[in-house]
Design a protein around this motif. Sequence first.
Motif, PDB file in Angstrom:
ATOM      1  N   LEU A 151      12.186   2.338  21.166  1.00 30.26           N
ATOM      2  CA  LEU A 151      10.763   1.492  21.109  1.00 30.26           C
ATOM      3  C   LEU A 151       9.593   2.538  21.727  1.00 30.26           C
ATOM      4  O   LEU A 151       9.812   2.935  22.976  1.00 30.26           O
ATOM      5  N   PHE A 152       8.523   2.550  21.010  1.00 30.36           N
ATOM      6  CA  PHE A 152       7.198   3.037  21.521  1.00 30.36           C
ATOM      7  C   PHE A 152       6.126   2.227  21.766  1.00 30.36           C
ATOM      8  O   PHE A 152       5.878   1.445  20.767  1.00 30.36           O
ATOM      9  N   PHE A 153       5.351   2.055  23.065  1.00 35.12           N
ATOM     10  CA  PHE A 153       4.238   1.231  23.226  1.00 35.12           C
ATOM     11  C   PHE A 153       2.953   1.850  23.265  1.00 35.12           C
ATOM     12  O   PHE A 153       2.625   2.174  24.307  1.00 35.12           O
ATOM     13  N   PRO A 154       2.321   2.104  22.175  1.00 31.61           N
ATOM     14  CA  PRO A 154       1.084   2.884  22.156  1.00 31.61           C
ATOM     15  C   PRO A 154       0.061   2.071  22.960  1.00 31.61           C
ATOM     16  O   PRO A 154      -0.184   0.863  22.942  1.00 31.61           O
ATOM     17  N   SER A 155      -0.762   2.839  24.072  1.00 31.19           N
ATOM     18  CA  SER A 155      -1.659   2.134  24.807  1.00 31.19           C
ATOM     19  C   SER A 155      -2.624   1.262  24.048  1.00 31.19           C
ATOM     20  O   SER A 155      -3.047   0.314  24.443  1.00 31.19           O
ATOM     21  N   GLN A 156      -3.176   1.851  22.911  1.00 29.75           N
ATOM     22  CA  GLN A 156      -4.179   1.178  22.057  1.00 29.75           C
ATOM     23  C   GLN A 156      -3.762   0.054  21.340  1.00 29.75           C
ATOM     24  O   GLN A 156      -4.610  -0.815  20.813  1.00 29.75           O
ATOM     25  N   GLY A 157      -2.518  -0.277  21.452  1.00 29.64           N
ATOM     26  CA  GLY A 157      -1.839  -1.526  20.838  1.00 29.64           C
ATOM     27  C   GLY A 157      -1.333  -2.506  21.762  1.00 29.64           C
ATOM     28  O   GLY A 157      -0.609  -3.357  21.263  1.00 29.64           O
ATOM     29  N   GLN A 158      -1.702  -2.504  23.111  1.00 26.10           N
ATOM     30  CA  GLN A 158      -1.360  -3.414  24.055  1.00 26.10           C
ATOM     31  C   GLN A 158      -2.118  -4.767  23.877  1.00 26.10           C
ATOM     32  O   GLN A 158      -2.286  -5.078  25.333  1.00 26.10           O
ATOM     33  N   THR A 159      -2.374  -4.896  22.967  1.00 19.62           N
ATOM     34  CA  THR A 159      -2.938  -6.422  23.133  1.00 19.62           C
ATOM     35  C   THR A 159      -2.828  -6.928  21.492  1.00 19.62           C
ATOM     36  O   THR A 159      -1.879  -6.236  20.951  1.00 19.62           O
ATOM     37  N   CYS A 160      -3.225  -8.017  21.253  1.00 24.40           N
ATOM     38  CA  CYS A 160      -2.933  -8.987  19.935  1.00 24.40           C
ATOM     39  C   CYS A 160      -4.073  -9.685  19.444  1.00 24.40           C
ATOM     40  O   CYS A 160      -4.939  -9.928  20.256  1.00 24.40           O
ATOM     41  N   HIS A 161      -4.225  -9.846  18.179  1.00 22.38           N
ATOM     42  CA  HIS A 161      -5.161 -10.766  17.593  1.00 22.38           C
ATOM     43  C   HIS A 161      -5.189 -12.131  18.113  1.00 22.38           C
ATOM     44  O   HIS A 161      -6.553 -12.850  18.266  1.00 22.38           O
ATOM     45  N   ALA A 162      -4.265 -12.632  18.832  1.00 24.41           N
ATOM     46  CA  ALA A 162      -4.034 -14.010  19.540  1.00 24.41           C
ATOM     47  C   ALA A 162      -2.706 -13.796  20.150  1.00 24.41           C
ATOM     48  O   ALA A 162      -1.944 -12.871  19.929  1.00 24.41           O
ATOM     49  N   TYR A 163      -2.436 -14.442  21.281  1.00 17.81           N
ATOM     50  CA  TYR A 163      -1.363 -14.398  21.911  1.00 17.81           C
ATOM     51  C   TYR A 163      -0.354 -15.735  21.585  1.00 17.81           C
ATOM     52  O   TYR A 163      -0.868 -16.907  21.612  1.00 17.81           O
ATOM     53  N   CYS A 164       0.783 -15.431  21.341  1.00 11.18           N
ATOM     54  CA  CYS A 164       1.755 -16.462  21.243  1.00 11.18           C
ATOM     55  C   CYS A 164       2.139 -17.245  22.617  1.00 11.18           C
ATOM     56  O   CYS A 164       2.197 -16.532  23.632  1.00 11.18           O
ATOM     57  N   THR A 165       2.122 -18.438  22.813  1.00 11.96           N
ATOM     58  CA  THR A 165       2.383 -19.185  24.152  1.00 11.96           C
ATOM     59  C   THR A 165       3.600 -19.017  24.686  1.00 11.96           C
ATOM     60  O   THR A 165       3.884 -19.051  25.843  1.00 11.96           O
ATOM     61  N   ALA A 171       3.664 -10.216  29.869  1.00  9.37           N
ATOM     62  CA  ALA A 171       3.541  -9.236  31.112  1.00  9.37           C
ATOM     63  C   ALA A 171       2.410  -8.533  30.617  1.00  9.37           C
ATOM     64  O   ALA A 171       1.791  -7.657  31.520  1.00  9.37           O
ATOM     65  N   GLN A 172       2.782  -7.625  29.295  1.00  5.55           N
ATOM     66  CA  GLN A 172       1.728  -6.763  29.080  1.00  5.55           C
ATOM     67  C   GLN A 172       0.349  -7.177  29.103  1.00  5.55           C
ATOM     68  O   GLN A 172      -0.920  -6.075  29.007  1.00  5.55           O
ATOM     69  N   PHE A 173      -0.191  -8.526  29.165  1.00  8.35           N
ATOM     70  CA  PHE A 173      -1.469  -8.992  28.695  1.00  8.35           C
ATOM     71  C   PHE A 173      -2.124  -9.624  29.910  1.00  8.35           C
ATOM     72  O   PHE A 173      -3.371 -10.046  29.585  1.00  8.35           O
ATOM     73  N   VAL A 174      -1.513  -9.317  30.927  1.00  8.35           N
ATOM     74  CA  VAL A 174      -2.455 -10.200  32.237  1.00  8.35           C
ATOM     75  C   VAL A 174      -3.276  -9.223  33.008  1.00  8.35           C
ATOM     76  O   VAL A 174      -3.767  -9.885  34.122  1.00  8.35           O
ATOM     77  N   GLY A 175      -3.277  -7.906  32.659  1.00 11.09           N
ATOM     78  CA  GLY A 175      -4.351  -7.233  33.390  1.00 11.09           C
ATOM     79  C   GLY A 175      -3.675  -6.579  34.666  1.00 11.09           C
ATOM     80  O   GLY A 175      -4.417  -5.770  35.516  1.00 11.09           O
ATOM     81  N   ASP A 176      -2.230  -6.571  34.915  1.00 11.00           N
ATOM     82  CA  ASP A 176      -1.573  -6.071  36.132  1.00 11.00           C
ATOM     83  C   ASP A 176      -0.902  -4.796  35.520  1.00 11.00           C
ATOM     84  O   ASP A 176       0.007  -4.598  34.906  1.00 11.00           O
ATOM     85  N   LYS A 177      -1.494  -3.646  35.993  1.00 13.31           N
ATOM     86  CA  LYS A 177      -0.681  -2.382  35.357  1.00 13.31           C
ATOM     87  C   LYS A 177       0.630  -2.262  35.890  1.00 13.31           C
ATOM     88  O   LYS A 177       1.236  -1.510  35.368  1.00 13.31           O
ATOM     89  N   SER A 178       1.253  -2.750  36.991  1.00 11.81           N
ATOM     90  CA  SER A 178       2.275  -2.681  37.618  1.00 11.81           C
ATOM     91  C   SER A 178       3.417  -3.448  36.378  1.00 11.81           C
ATOM     92  O   SER A 178       4.422  -2.946  36.443  1.00 11.81           O
ATOM     93  N   LEU A 179       2.944  -4.210  35.617  1.00 13.73           N
ATOM     94  CA  LEU A 179       3.685  -5.040  34.719  1.00 13.73           C
ATOM     95  C   LEU A 179       3.666  -4.434  33.508  1.00 13.73           C
ATOM     96  O   LEU A 179       4.483  -4.787  32.467  1.00 13.73           O
ATOM     97  N   ARG A 180       2.861  -3.404  33.199  1.00 19.28           N
ATOM     98  CA  ARG A 180       2.509  -3.057  31.737  1.00 19.28           C
ATOM     99  C   ARG A 180       3.258  -1.727  31.475  1.00 19.28           C
ATOM    100  O   ARG A 180       3.610  -0.983  32.185  1.00 19.28           O
ATOM    101  N   ILE A 181       3.802  -1.698  30.290  1.00 21.53           N
ATOM    102  CA  ILE A 181       4.571  -0.438  29.477  1.00 21.53           C
ATOM    103  C   ILE A 181       3.653   0.050  28.337  1.00 21.53           C
ATOM    104  O   ILE A 181       3.185  -0.757  27.403  1.00 21.53           O
TER     105      ILE A 181
END
Length: 454
Positions: A151-165, A171-181
């Motif tokens: 699996l590869f997580f490109p940094s430019q693709g670590q958001t979505c057009h909307a978020y599923c609840t 954890a990718q989307f909450v602005g905490d770099k320690s939780l981000r891949i």
Amino acid sequence: MNSVLNFYRHEELRELETRAFKVFTDRNLDQIPALDRLSDDCRFEMKVVASVLPFRVNEYIIEELIDWDQVPDDPIYQLTFPQRDMLEPEAFERMADLHRRGADRTEIVALARELREELNPHPAGQMEMNRPELDGEPLQGLQHKYRETVLFFPSQGQTCHAYCTFCFRWAQFVGDKSLRIASNQASDMLGYLRVKPEVSDILITGGDPMVMKTKHLAQYLEPLMGPEFDHVQTVRIGTKALTFWPHRFVSDADADDLVMLLERLVKAGKHVAIMAHYNHWREMETPMAREAIRRLRATGAEIRSQGPLLAHINDDPDVWARMWETQVRLGIIPYYMFAERDTGARRYFEVPLARAWEIYRDAMKQVSGLSRTARGPSMSAGPGKVEIQGVTEIHGEKVFVLRFIQGRNPEWVQRPFFARYDDQATWLNHLKPAFGEEKFFFEDEYEAMQAGVA
């Protein structure tokens, strides 16, 4: 003649459906006109939950996918808008108190960080056990759990057009770099693949890679067409854009470039699989969604559908049967029904495994063989993907029949094993071995794997 008709059909959709992408987050939730019909208490609860779990929705979803006359029961509303019970009562009240007394953002952010740690932000050992190394150095933005697939997580693709609840990658989307891949280094991905001839599949994931401009996506995908990567047979791209922003494939400024990039991959001999996340048949009903599906299939790529079984959204066999039938009619391959993962808002969405099996079975009864390609219910747990194959009685004991679809040790794959029947269990770690056994067959080896990375 068909190409001419397709051209005019595409241009007609461009003219009628082209719209600017407008998004709402917790910062401007109050600016969504449709929420004016909801009570003040309901809007306040949304704001509280959105302080902890990520919230993002766009106008297309609000205006074309949600039936506001059916709110709060509308499945797409439940899929995208926060609900009070997504947080434990005590956690909700702690955050609500800060909002009631007008606490500053620093205090709200600090409590949110504390509450998130209680929500198992990285399940299944993905931070500890799945991180590969190259020349003795750990690589950022890659995960390698199963032998054949990276699996590869490109940094430019670590958001979505909307978020599923329900999102298990919240954890990718909450602005905490320690939780981000994430990684913006194509060289890391390519360097790792060069020395791993056993890897046949690369999954570009996120977030959602389809939020990226095509020129950025191309820098990761185009090198894979070279002969040094012949062993990488399949390029998978995980996306929810077919639901949340189908314009990406039809009327966005670089939609044609994206389609041509996928065509080039296919012509280069790659098996291109769009791993589409679907949760309800309503997601495929708009003309734009259907045109996006048509355009993707015309590239030679295949579309496979996957998604979890979720309370409040699709815990009904009729919904799954109609979803799978619709997908087959549109040329999409049903692939996975997952159990809701043990992270984030699981308390709101999880369904007991016994009930999940009944829903899967009763949906399968209703569909033809081409729809029965969907595997499940499957748990993407630490040891691997474990499928519930059925419930039966053996020597007087009622049991779940289980098997690994994927395992950290490939020798585990397809090996059946049995757990005591438990009508309240919702995850693998809730199950106990049947027939008086103390451990499941894989547990000692899995514990040794965990100890090896501790």
